[in-house]
Design an enzyme around this catalytic site. Sequence first.
Site, PDB file in Angstrom:
ATOM      1  N   GLY A   1       0.685  -1.312   0.099  1.00 15.63           N
ATOM      2  CA  GLY A   1       0.128   0.113  -0.105  1.00 15.63           C
ATOM      3  C   GLY A   1       0.797   1.217   0.052  1.00 15.63           C
TER       4      GLY A   1
ATOM      5  N   GLY B   1      -0.481   4.691  -1.342  1.00 15.34           N
ATOM      6  CA  GLY B   1      -1.435   5.376  -0.504  1.00 15.34           C
ATOM      7  C   GLY B   1      -1.066   6.523   0.438  1.00 15.34           C
TER       8      GLY B   1
ATOM      9  N   ASP C   1       0.404  -7.998  -5.588  1.00 10.20           N
ATOM     10  CA  ASP C   1      -0.757  -7.807  -5.275  1.00 10.20           C
ATOM     11  C   ASP C   1      -1.297  -8.567  -3.864  1.00 10.20           C
ATOM     12  OD1 ASP C   1      -3.823  -7.677  -5.119  1.00 10.20           O
ATOM     13  OD2 ASP C   1      -3.595  -6.790  -6.921  1.00 10.20           O
TER      14      ASP C   1
ATOM     15  N   SER D   1      -9.880   0.630   1.507  1.00 14.82           N
ATOM     16  CA  SER D   1      -9.853   1.315   2.667  1.00 14.82           C
ATOM     17  C   SER D   1     -11.256   2.265   2.924  1.00 14.82           C
ATOM     18  CB  SER D   1      -8.604   2.311   3.028  1.00 14.82           C
ATOM     19  OG  SER D   1      -8.617   3.366   1.975  1.00 14.82           O
TER      20      SER D   1
ATOM     21  N   THR E   1      -8.071  -0.447  12.540  1.00 19.23           N
ATOM     22  CA  THR E   1      -8.557   0.638  12.660  1.00 19.23           C
ATOM     23  C   THR E   1      -9.548   1.045  13.838  1.00 19.23           C
ATOM     24  OG1 THR E   1     -10.056   1.713  11.422  1.00 19.23           O
ATOM     25  CG2 THR E   1     -10.105  -0.670  11.114  1.00 19.23           C
TER      26      THR E   1
ATOM     27  N   GLU F   1     -12.215   1.946  13.227  1.00 19.51           N
ATOM     28  CA  GLU F   1     -13.722   1.442  12.969  1.00 19.51           C
ATOM     29  C   GLU F   1     -13.994   0.022  13.439  1.00 19.51           C
ATOM     30  OE1 GLU F   1     -16.119   1.960   9.977  1.00 19.51           O
ATOM     31  OE2 GLU F   1     -15.439   3.943  10.474  1.00 19.51           O
TER      32      GLU F   1
HETATM   33  P1  NAP Z   1      -5.234   4.412   0.870  1.00 19.79           P
HETATM   34  O1  NAP Z   1      -4.659   5.732   0.932  1.00 19.79           O
HETATM   35  O2  NAP Z   1      -6.553   3.961   0.631  1.00 19.79           O
HETATM   36  O3  NAP Z   1      -4.141   3.404   0.456  1.00 19.79           O
HETATM   37  C1  NAP Z   1      -4.409   2.035   0.202  1.00 19.79           C
HETATM   38  C2  NAP Z   1      -3.398   1.426  -0.459  1.00 19.79           C
HETATM   39  O4  NAP Z   1      -3.614   0.002  -0.734  1.00 19.79           O
HETATM   40  C3  NAP Z   1      -3.237   2.031  -1.562  1.00 19.79           C
HETATM   41  O5  NAP Z   1      -1.688   2.129  -1.915  1.00 19.79           O
HETATM   42  C4  NAP Z   1      -3.471   0.740  -2.624  1.00 19.79           C
HETATM   43  O6  NAP Z   1      -3.001   0.985  -4.042  1.00 19.79           O
HETATM   44  C5  NAP Z   1      -3.053  -0.338  -1.849  1.00 19.79           C
HETATM   45  N1  NAP Z   1      -4.033  -1.550  -2.203  1.00 19.79           N
HETATM   46  C6  NAP Z   1      -5.386  -1.649  -2.331  1.00 19.79           C
HETATM   47  N2  NAP Z   1      -5.702  -2.972  -2.971  1.00 19.79           N
HETATM   48  C7  NAP Z   1      -4.317  -3.570  -3.007  1.00 19.79           C
HETATM   49  C8  NAP Z   1      -4.121  -4.617  -3.513  1.00 19.79           C
HETATM   50  N3  NAP Z   1      -5.039  -5.535  -3.578  1.00 19.79           N
HETATM   51  N4  NAP Z   1      -2.850  -5.199  -3.412  1.00 19.79           N
HETATM   52  C9  NAP Z   1      -1.833  -4.330  -3.025  1.00 19.79           C
HETATM   53  N5  NAP Z   1      -2.065  -2.895  -2.778  1.00 19.79           N
HETATM   54  C10 NAP Z   1      -3.514  -2.546  -2.811  1.00 19.79           C
HETATM   55  O7  NAP Z   1      -5.300   4.211   2.692  1.00 19.79           O
HETATM   56  P2  NAP Z   1      -4.517   4.712   3.768  1.00 19.79           P
HETATM   57  O8  NAP Z   1      -5.356   5.832   4.251  1.00 19.79           O
HETATM   58  O9  NAP Z   1      -3.104   5.123   3.514  1.00 19.79           O
HETATM   59  O10 NAP Z   1      -4.608   3.710   4.798  1.00 19.79           O
HETATM   60  C11 NAP Z   1      -3.523   2.594   5.329  1.00 19.79           C
HETATM   61  C12 NAP Z   1      -4.101   1.550   5.738  1.00 19.79           C
HETATM   62  O11 NAP Z   1      -4.483   1.830   7.199  1.00 19.79           O
HETATM   63  C13 NAP Z   1      -5.294   0.970   5.088  1.00 19.79           C
HETATM   64  O12 NAP Z   1      -4.918  -0.649   5.442  1.00 19.79           O
HETATM   65  C14 NAP Z   1      -6.499   1.480   5.934  1.00 19.79           C
HETATM   66  O13 NAP Z   1      -7.272   0.374   6.070  1.00 19.79           O
HETATM   67  C15 NAP Z   1      -5.680   1.400   7.465  1.00 19.79           C
HETATM   68  N6  NAP Z   1      -6.383   2.595   8.113  1.00 19.79           N
HETATM   69  C16 NAP Z   1      -6.389   3.790   7.534  1.00 19.79           C
HETATM   70  C17 NAP Z   1      -6.879   4.868   8.595  1.00 19.79           C
HETATM   71  C18 NAP Z   1      -7.157   6.348   7.874  1.00 19.79           C
HETATM   72  O14 NAP Z   1      -7.761   7.100   8.911  1.00 19.79           O
HETATM   73  N7  NAP Z   1      -6.471   6.897   6.996  1.00 19.79           N
HETATM   74  C19 NAP Z   1      -7.294   4.632   9.986  1.00 19.79           C
HETATM   75  C20 NAP Z   1      -7.203   3.439  10.198  1.00 19.79           C
HETATM   76  C21 NAP Z   1      -6.562   2.494   9.347  1.00 19.79           C
HETATM   77  P3  NAP Z   1      -3.625   1.602  -5.432  1.00 19.79           P
HETATM   78  O15 NAP Z   1      -2.963   2.840  -5.330  1.00 19.79           O
HETATM   79  O16 NAP Z   1      -3.190   0.809  -6.422  1.00 19.79           O
HETATM   80  O17 NAP Z   1      -5.172   1.578  -5.119  1.00 19.79           O
HETATM   81  N1  GDD Z   2     -16.669   9.816   2.413  1.00 16.15           N
HETATM   82  C1  GDD Z   2     -17.705  10.392   3.040  1.00 16.15           C
HETATM   83  N2  GDD Z   2     -18.332  11.409   1.771  1.00 16.15           N
HETATM   84  N3  GDD Z   2     -18.073  10.534   4.096  1.00 16.15           N
HETATM   85  C2  GDD Z   2     -18.929  11.383   4.328  1.00 16.15           C
HETATM   86  C3  GDD Z   2     -19.777  12.452   3.668  1.00 16.15           C
HETATM   87  C4  GDD Z   2     -19.254  12.243   2.228  1.00 16.15           C
HETATM   88  O1  GDD Z   2     -19.792  13.031   1.325  1.00 16.15           O
HETATM   89  N4  GDD Z   2     -20.639  13.147   4.077  1.00 16.15           N
HETATM   90  C5  GDD Z   2     -20.508  12.718   5.370  1.00 16.15           C
HETATM   91  N5  GDD Z   2     -19.517  11.715   5.625  1.00 16.15           N
HETATM   92  C6  GDD Z   2     -19.340  11.317   7.074  1.00 16.15           C
HETATM   93  C7  GDD Z   2     -19.206   9.481   6.792  1.00 16.15           C
HETATM   94  O2  GDD Z   2     -20.658   8.906   7.014  1.00 16.15           O
HETATM   95  C8  GDD Z   2     -18.419   9.061   8.079  1.00 16.15           C
HETATM   96  O3  GDD Z   2     -19.275   8.991   9.394  1.00 16.15           O
HETATM   97  C9  GDD Z   2     -17.540  10.381   8.005  1.00 16.15           C
HETATM   98  O4  GDD Z   2     -18.033  11.512   7.382  1.00 16.15           O
HETATM   99  C10 GDD Z   2     -16.005   9.886   7.699  1.00 16.15           C
HETATM  100  O5  GDD Z   2     -16.260   9.337   6.352  1.00 16.15           O
HETATM  101  P1  GDD Z   2     -14.927   9.061   5.597  1.00 16.15           P
HETATM  102  O6  GDD Z   2     -13.850  10.098   5.500  1.00 16.15           O
HETATM  103  O7  GDD Z   2     -15.136   8.112   4.545  1.00 16.15           O
HETATM  104  O8  GDD Z   2     -13.863   8.100   6.832  1.00 16.15           O
HETATM  105  P2  GDD Z   2     -14.477   6.763   7.700  1.00 16.15           P
HETATM  106  O9  GDD Z   2     -14.290   7.272   8.934  1.00 16.15           O
HETATM  107  O10 GDD Z   2     -15.862   6.338   7.120  1.00 16.15           O
HETATM  108  O11 GDD Z   2     -13.096   6.002   7.278  1.00 16.15           O
HETATM  109  C11 GDD Z   2     -11.858   6.305   7.467  1.00 16.15           C
HETATM  110  O12 GDD Z   2     -11.151   6.422   8.811  1.00 16.15           O
HETATM  111  C12 GDD Z   2     -11.182   4.770   9.251  1.00 16.15           C
HETATM  112  C13 GDD Z   2     -10.658   4.995  10.487  1.00 16.15           C
HETATM  113  O13 GDD Z   2     -11.735   5.162  11.676  1.00 16.15           O
HETATM  114  C14 GDD Z   2     -11.178   5.421   6.414  1.00 16.15           C
HETATM  115  O14 GDD Z   2      -9.802   5.784   6.340  1.00 16.15           O
HETATM  116  C15 GDD Z   2     -10.762   4.020   7.043  1.00 16.15           C
HETATM  117  O15 GDD Z   2      -9.973   3.264   6.199  1.00 16.15           O
HETATM  118  C16 GDD Z   2     -10.280   3.995   8.378  1.00 16.15           C
HETATM  119  O16 GDD Z   2     -10.177   2.789   8.757  1.00 16.15           O
END
Ligand code: NAP
Ligand code: GDD
Length: 339
Positions: free
Chosen positions: A8, A11, A62, A88, A129, A131
């Site tokens: 990843g 990402g 992958d 994600s 996460t 979540e």
């Molecule tokens: P992201 O920006 O969506 O990045 C996900 C990465 O995974 C991308 O590089 C994507 O590649 C790659 N990927 C998806 N499917 C794949 C596959 N089949 N094989 C290899 N690579 C693959 O997510 P992020 O925000 O950086 O989050 C990183 C990790 O932390 C994720 O596991 C997410 O669930 C977790 N997480 C995120 C948050 C948050 O708030 N950001 C919070 C808690 C946990 P492509 O570019 O090819 O799509």
């Molecule tokens: N995406 C999105 N788009 N969310 C919206 C919107 C919209 O137009 N309007 C309101 N929301 C609300 C969603 O319903 C959610 O409650 C909140 O905004 C945050 O949504 P996202 O930014 O999509 O993030 P997430 O909290 O669902 O998930 C992210 O955080 C998790 C950690 O708690 C992702 O990064 C997950 O991969 C990660 O695990």
Amino acid sequence: MKIALITGVSGQDGSYLAEFLLQKGYKVHGIRRYSSTNTIKNLYGIVNNKKLNKNFFLHYADVTDTDSIYRVIKSVKPIEIYNLAAQSHVHASFKVPEYTSQVDAVSQLRVIEVVKQLNPKIKIYQAATSELYGNSNKKFQNENTPFDPVSPYSTAKLYGFYISKVYREAYGMFITNGILFNHESPRRGPSFVTKKITESVKKIVNGEIAYMSLGNLDSKRDWGYAKEYVESMWVMLQQKKPDDFVIATGKVYSVRNFVEEAFRNVNIKIKWKGTGVNEFGYDMKTKKILVKVDPYYFRPNELNYLRGDYSKSKKILKWRPKVTFKELVKIMIQAEFKN
Ligand code: NAP
Ligand code: GDD
């Protein structure tokens, strides 16, 4: 030279982590999916920097394909693996639940199994996460709060969390789960709410769109800054033993708060009127409607409130967040206009 592998890597987190590890003197290998379009814009900072790029290597693989994962880990011989690859997006997981389970649950096992076979001493960071908590009735969630996932995404991640724990306990492997709360940055994917809001603010100011459409405005999240969250991943793998850690800010804001703060950065004051799907936000000065509610963005199951207690990480990892909510919104808005 220490060798790390990041799945990843293209990402949000993967790209910041790669930069961080390269600056620490690591040789960094990243797994990249085959794609006919360009998906590596987050890595331009590395590939355009000679000093960083000389120790950075991309491999096509992958995480749903065991053979490709095996091949990369065997040839790279990392001492640390940061397993960040995922589908994600929570809302998307309701549309592609089976696919999400493959990528977010089974793939976590896949990486662990390959490591067990090749070299069980490799340390693994698993991206868990907040979540996982679902709609917990606790004011703060920490490592002892029960999990209660409410989406296909978090259910898949629950499997990843527990399979990591099982291998840790059964085979003595070093596998740490980072339970990270929402973290954002200019590199956030465009369909996540914070990036969608900041991008829309820019488009509204530039006259490209008239308003933005959002879903649940009352949803509350504990939003931190991705760049500083990835540092905690590295610190977790430098501990004597593997464990589970919450990373958060301990502060909570609603989507509505995020909208108001984003507009405040461009000197627009938002007022709200109406309720439910008929609610809208308008510019106090011009009276123009800038935010509408569209039920399309509602989820079949909504997670309304997340707020992390990171005291264990503060004590053991000596990690704490520095960037405030206001600073985070400012960073994202400034990046939009710089782009
Ligand atoms: P992201 O920006 O969506 O990045 C996900 C990465 O995974 C991308 O590089 C994507 O590649 C790659 N990927 C998806 N499917 C794949 C596959 N089949 N094989 C290899 N690579 C693959 O997510 P992020 O925000 O950086 O989050 C990183 C990790 O932390 C994720 O596991 C997410 O669930 C977790 N997480 C995120 C948050 C948050 O708030 N950001 C919070 C808690 C946990 P492509 O570019 O090819 O799509
Ligand atoms: N995406 C999105 N788009 N969310 C919206 C919107 C919209 O137009 N309007 C309101 N929301 C609300 C969603 O319903 C959610 O409650 C909140 O905004 C945050 O949504 P996202 O930014 O999509 O993030 P997430 O909290 O669902 O998930 C992210 O955080 C998790 C950690 O708690 C992702 O990064 C997950 O991969 C990660 O695990």
